[in-house]
Design a protein around this motif. Structure first.
Motif, PDB file in Angstrom:
ATOM      1  N   VAL B 126     118.670 149.591  61.737  1.00  0.00           N
ATOM      2  CA  VAL B 126     118.820 148.470  62.654  1.00  0.00           C
ATOM      3  C   VAL B 126     117.486 147.728  62.687  1.00  0.00           C
ATOM      4  O   VAL B 126     116.442 148.343  62.870  1.00  0.00           O
ATOM      5  N   VAL B 127     117.530 146.420  62.460  1.00  0.00           N
ATOM      6  CA  VAL B 127     116.301 145.648  62.630  1.00  0.00           C
ATOM      7  C   VAL B 127     116.381 144.946  63.983  1.00  0.00           C
ATOM      8  O   VAL B 127     117.315 144.184  64.254  1.00  0.00           O
ATOM      9  N   ALA B 128     115.410 145.263  64.840  1.00  0.00           N
ATOM     10  CA  ALA B 128     115.340 144.655  66.171  1.00  0.00           C
ATOM     11  C   ALA B 128     114.467 143.415  66.079  1.00  0.00           C
ATOM     12  O   ALA B 128     113.375 143.450  65.505  1.00  0.00           O
ATOM     13  N   ILE B 129     114.955 142.318  66.617  1.00  0.00           N
ATOM     14  CA  ILE B 129     114.211 141.057  66.581  1.00  0.00           C
ATOM     15  C   ILE B 129     114.014 140.575  68.013  1.00  0.00           C
ATOM     16  O   ILE B 129     114.974 140.409  68.758  1.00  0.00           O
ATOM     17  N   ASP B 130     112.741 140.381  68.391  1.00  0.00           N
ATOM     18  CA  ASP B 130     112.424 139.762  69.674  1.00  0.00           C
ATOM     19  C   ASP B 130     112.124 138.295  69.397  1.00  0.00           C
ATOM     20  O   ASP B 130     111.191 137.979  68.648  1.00  0.00           O
ATOM     21  N   GLU B 139     115.318 120.338  67.575  1.00  0.00           N
ATOM     22  CA  GLU B 139     116.553 121.129  67.502  1.00  0.00           C
ATOM     23  C   GLU B 139     116.227 122.563  67.915  1.00  0.00           C
ATOM     24  O   GLU B 139     115.067 122.960  67.857  1.00  0.00           O
ATOM     25  N   PRO B 140     117.222 123.317  68.349  1.00  0.00           N
ATOM     26  CA  PRO B 140     116.927 124.671  68.830  1.00  0.00           C
ATOM     27  C   PRO B 140     116.345 125.554  67.725  1.00  0.00           C
ATOM     28  O   PRO B 140     116.897 125.647  66.634  1.00  0.00           O
ATOM     29  N   LYS B 141     115.208 126.172  68.027  1.00  0.00           N
ATOM     30  CA  LYS B 141     114.547 127.073  67.075  1.00  0.00           C
ATOM     31  C   LYS B 141     113.925 128.212  67.858  1.00  0.00           C
ATOM     32  O   LYS B 141     113.534 128.037  69.011  1.00  0.00           O
ATOM     33  N   TRP B 142     113.828 129.355  67.218  1.00  0.00           N
ATOM     34  CA  TRP B 142     113.257 130.518  67.886  1.00  0.00           C
ATOM     35  C   TRP B 142     112.230 131.182  66.983  1.00  0.00           C
ATOM     36  O   TRP B 142     112.416 131.216  65.765  1.00  0.00           O
ATOM     37  N   GLU B 143     111.158 131.703  67.617  1.00  0.00           N
ATOM     38  CA  GLU B 143     110.093 132.335  66.856  1.00  0.00           C
ATOM     39  C   GLU B 143     110.136 133.851  67.080  1.00  0.00           C
ATOM     40  O   GLU B 143     110.388 134.312  68.190  1.00  0.00           O
ATOM     41  N   VAL B 144     109.852 134.593  66.015  1.00  0.00           N
ATOM     42  CA  VAL B 144     109.821 136.052  66.110  1.00  0.00           C
ATOM     43  C   VAL B 144     108.491 136.505  66.722  1.00  0.00           C
ATOM     44  O   VAL B 144     107.431 136.020  66.332  1.00  0.00           O
ATOM     45  N   GLY B 154     104.946 133.185  64.042  1.00  0.00           N
ATOM     46  CA  GLY B 154     105.177 131.950  63.302  1.00  0.00           C
ATOM     47  C   GLY B 154     106.422 132.009  62.428  1.00  0.00           C
ATOM     48  O   GLY B 154     106.746 131.060  61.716  1.00  0.00           O
ATOM     49  N   ILE B 155     107.152 133.136  62.489  1.00  0.00           N
ATOM     50  CA  ILE B 155     108.345 133.294  61.644  1.00  0.00           C
ATOM     51  C   ILE B 155     109.585 132.824  62.405  1.00  0.00           C
ATOM     52  O   ILE B 155     109.746 133.138  63.591  1.00  0.00           O
ATOM     53  N   ASP B 156     110.431 132.069  61.720  1.00  0.00           N
ATOM     54  CA  ASP B 156     111.672 131.596  62.316  1.00  0.00           C
ATOM     55  C   ASP B 156     112.670 132.763  62.440  1.00  0.00           C
ATOM     56  O   ASP B 156     112.904 133.493  61.477  1.00  0.00           O
TER      57      ASP B 156
END
Lengths: 206, 257
Positions: B126-130, B139-144, B154-156
Motif C-alpha cells: 500500500v502506498v500512503a500519500i499525504d 485548477e485543482p492541484k495537490w502536492e505530496v 513539490g511532487i504532484d
C-alpha cells in the motif's frame, strides 16, 4: 495432523492461526514425510502462481502433491493455492501449473479496479459440505488479479461476480479450493476451514 | 458485488494505541489487541495500524502486537509507519500483517515499491500519500508531503499516485492534510481525482465527521474504502451504525460478520 504447506511465501501464519483457533494442531511444513502422513493438507498463497510453482518444484513437491490429490487426500487450496491447481496461468506469460484441474488462470477484465480487493459475496451453486452453517451469499475476503476458469464448469460450487462471474469455490471429491482467503473472512471463513477439517478427519484416521 | 470497506485506523506508539479512545467496553483502551478484537466483533472490514514510535524498541513491540492480533482477529490487517526496507516489510508480513503501507520511504526511494511488489506481491504493498491542496493553482492541484505531513516535496499527488501504481502499488491510502482532523468531510475532489487516475483501489482518509462524509467519499469521491479514526474511537458512530446508514442509502456493505 493438518499440514500447512510452507513454500517460502504466503500468509502461512494467518492460516495456521485460523486452524489453531479451531482447536486443531497445524504443522507448517514442506517436508514430504509430513505431507505423506497428513490427514489434511492446506496450500495457502499470495503472490503469483508462476513463482509458487517454481517454489513447489524447487522443494520437490510437484509430483507428491499430484499423487496425494489423485489418491483423494483431503486438500484445500487458498487463493494462489487454487490457481496452481489449474493447467496453467496467463500471469506474466504462460506458466504451466499442476494440471490437476483442466482449465486456465486468466486476468480479471479491464474496467474495474484490480486487484479485486475486499469482501464479496459467494453464491452457493450447489449444497456442499464446505458450506454447512454458512448462509448463501455470505461475504468473503478477496484479493487477486487473476482467476481460474475450469473447463468443467460443474466443479464450480460457489461463484462470485466482479465484472464477470467467476468460480470462487471449486470442489472435486476431497479437493476444495477458494479464490478468497477464509483465514481473513471472519467467522464464516473459520467455519469453512472447520467444515473442511472435520470432514477430512472423519474420512481418514491418523 | 464487491462491498465498500469501512476501516478504522489505530495509531500505535511503543506498542500502545494512542489518540485516546473512549470505549467503555474495554478495560484497557490502549491495548491494540483488545481494540482489534473489538473492531473485529463489530464487523469492521479491515484494520490499519500506523506506528508512530520513534525508536526501534517501540517498533519491536508493534511486531509483537501484530503477532498476537493475528492469532485472534481473522480479518485483513495493514501496518505502516516508519518502514524503510523490504526487511522491515518482511518482518511485519511474517508477524501476520496482510499489507504494509509505505509513505515517506516510497517518495525518497521509489524502487522500494517495486522491490516490495516483486518480493511479496503487489497486493501487499500500500502506498500512503499525504496530499495538500495548492492554493496558488487555478485548477485543482495537490502536492505530496512527507515526514508525517511536515515536508513538502513539490511532487504532484496525481502524478505520484500513477507512478506508485506503475511501480507496483496494489492500493493507495490517500490522506488529505487539509481535511485531516477537522471532521468536516473528506476532500472529495482529491479523492475522486486520484481514484480516477489509478486502476487500483483507493482508501479515502482524513476529515470524517458525519456518516454522510463517508457516503460522499465513496460515491462522489469514488473511493473503494473509507478510513476513519476519531469517529469510531470516540464512539460517535459504531461500525454497525455506519454500515446500516450506508446500506440504507443503497451502497453495498458487508453486514454479517
Amino acid at each position: 495432523m493438518i499440514a500447512v504447506i510452507d513454500y517460502g511465501a504466503g500468509n502461512l501464519r494467518s492460516v495456521a492461526n485460523a486452524i489453531a483457533r479451531l482447536g486443531y494442531q497445524p504443522r507448517i511444513t514442506s517436508a514430504a514425510r509430513d505431507l505423506l502422513k497428513a490427514q489434511a493438507i492446506i496450500l495457502p498463497g499470495v503472490g503469483a502462481a508462476g513463482n509458487t510453482m517454481e517454489n513447489l518444484r524447487n522443494l520437490g513437491l510437484v509430483d507428491l502433491l499430484k499423487k496425494l490429490i489423485a489418491d483423494n487426500r483431503p486438500f484445500f487450496g487458498v487463493c494462489i493455492g487454487l490457481q496452481v491447481l489449474f493447467t496453467g496461468t496467463e500471469e506474466g506469460g504462460w506458466h504451466n501449473c499442476l494440471g490437476i484441474i483442466p482449465g486456465r488462470v486468466k486476468k480479471l477484465p479491464d474496467g474495474l479496479k484490480v486487484p479485486h480487493m475486499g469482501w464479496n459475496q459467494v453464491r452457493q451453486r450447489v449444497s456442499h459440505p464446505l458450506f454447512e452453517g454458512i448462509p448463501d451469499g455470505a461475504d468473503f475476503y478477496f484479493v487477486h488479479s487473476y482467476y481460474g476458469e475450469p473447463e468443467d464448469n460443474s466443479l464450480v460450487v460457489g461463484e462470485t461476480d466482479y465484472g464477470i462471474t467467476m468460480g470462487s469455490v471449486i470442489a472435486r471429491d476431497n479437493l476444495v479450493a477458494t479464490q478468497f482467503h477464509p483465514e481473513k473472512s471472519g467467522e464464516h471463513g473459520l467455519k469453512m476451514y472447520d467444515n473442511f477439517i472435520r470432514r477430512a478427519l472423519a474420512t481418514r484416521t491418523p | 458485488m464487491l462491498t465498500k470497506r469501512i476501516i478504522p485506523c489505530l495509531d500505535v506508539k511503543d506498542g500502545r494505541v494512542v489518540k485516546g479512545t473512549s470505549f467503555v467496553q474495554l478495560r484497557d483502551a490502549g491495548d491494540p489487541v483488545a481494540l482489534a478484537s473489538f473492531y473485529y466483533q463489530q464487523g469492521a472490514d479491515e484494520l490499519v495500524f500506523l506506528d508512530i514510535s520513534a525508536t526501534p524498541e517501540g517498533r519491536d513491540t508493534l511486531v509483537e502486537a501484530v503477532e498476537r492480533i493475528s492469532e485472534q482477529v481473522f480479518m485483513p490487517l495493514t501496518v505502516g509507519g516508519g518502514l524503510r526496507t523490504t526487511a522491515d516489510m518482511r518482518r511485519l508480513l511474517k508477524a501476520g500483517a496482510d499489507k504494509v503501507s509505505i509513505n515517506t520511504a516510497a517518495v525518497l526511494t521509489p524502487e522500494l515499491i517495486q522491490e516490495g511488489a516483486e518480493k511479496f506481491g503487489s497486493q501487499c504493498i500500500v502506498v500512503a500519500i499525504d496530499a495538500k491542496r495548492l492554493d496558488t493553482s487555478p485548477e485543482p492541484k495537490w502536492e505530496v508531503y512527507i515526514h508525517s505531513g511536515q515536508q513538502p516535496t513539490g511532487i504532484d499527488a496525481l502524478l505520484w499516485a500513477r507512478q506508485a501504481v506503475q511501480k507496483g502499488a496494489g492500493e493507495i491510502l490517500l490522506t488529505s492534510i487539509d481535511a485531516d482532523g477537522h471532521r468536516a468531510g473528506y476532500d472529495i475532489e482529491l479523492t475522486r481525482a486520484v481514484s480516477e487516475a489509478v486502476t487500483v483501489p483507493v482508501i479515502a482518509s482524513g476529515g470524517a465527521g458525519e456518516l454522510e462524509d463517508l457516503y460522499q467519499a465513496l460515491v462522489t469521491g469514488k473511493a473503494d474504502a473509507v478510513l476513519a479514526a476519531s469517529i469510531f474511537h470516540y464512539g460517535t458512530y459504531s461500525i454497525p451504525e455506519t454500515k446500516a446508514y450506508l446500506a440504507k442509502k443503497g451502497l453495498p456493505v458487508r453486514i454479517d460478520r
